[in-house]
Design an enzyme around this catalytic site. Structure first.
Site, short mmCIF file in Angstrom:
data_model
loop_
_atom_site.label_atom_id
_atom_site.label_comp_id
_atom_site.label_asym_id
_atom_site.label_seq_id
_atom_site.Cartn_x
_atom_site.Cartn_y
_atom_site.Cartn_z
N SER A 166 0.85 -1.19 0.00
CA SER A 166 0.00 0.00 0.00
C SER A 166 0.88 1.23 0.00
CB SER A 166 -0.90 0.05 1.24
OG SER A 166 -0.10 0.09 2.41
N TYR A 201 -2.51 0.83 -3.64
CA TYR A 201 -3.74 1.40 -3.11
C TYR A 201 -3.40 2.28 -1.91
CZ TYR A 201 -3.38 -2.44 0.26
OH TYR A 201 -2.93 -3.31 1.22
#
Length: 126
Positions: free
Chosen positions: A25, A58
């Site tokens: 992430s 993300y």
């Protein structure tokens, strides 16, 4: 027809952490996410100004006000602490709405201090 348009951008944020062993992430200050309209778990593209790498991951929220930009997991091999990044999210918009779409763009200095927010990229001149 749908067009894929820039939705939000963090322009020239500095990497403060890179953690290869953290779950993948990119963690970023919640204030930064709010300014660009980026949601937690939203897909983002990252462009590394210092080494030319381009990759997708993300977004996850870091503590509000922390100025953290932490590239995690495998992506940590593509960005080092101190690198300048451009972080973008995109949205699909019906063709008839695309010409009127305005992205959320937040500009930063070298210390991850947000200097301004805009709704357009300046016109490039010769």
């Amino acid at each position: 027809m749908l067009r894929t348009m820039l939705q939000g951008k963090l322009h020239r944020v500095k990497v403060t952490q890179a953690d290869l062993h953290y779950e993948g992430s990119c963690a970023m200050d919640q204030n930064f996410m709010d300014a660009a309209g980026i949601l937690e778990y939203e897909a983002i593209d990252i462009y590394n100004v210092d080494n030319g790498e381009r990759f997708s991951t993300y977004a996850i929220a870091a503590e509000r006000g922390s100025r953290i930009i932490s590239v995690n997991g495998a992506a940590a091999r593509r960005a080092a602490v101190g690198d300048k990044l451009i972080i973008c999210s995109y949205v699909q918009i019906p063709n008839e709405d695309a010409r009127h779409h305005k992205p959320n763009i937040a500009y930063f200095d070298g210390d991850n201090i947000m200097r301004r927010i805009a709704k357009a990229v300046p016109v490039q001149v010769a």
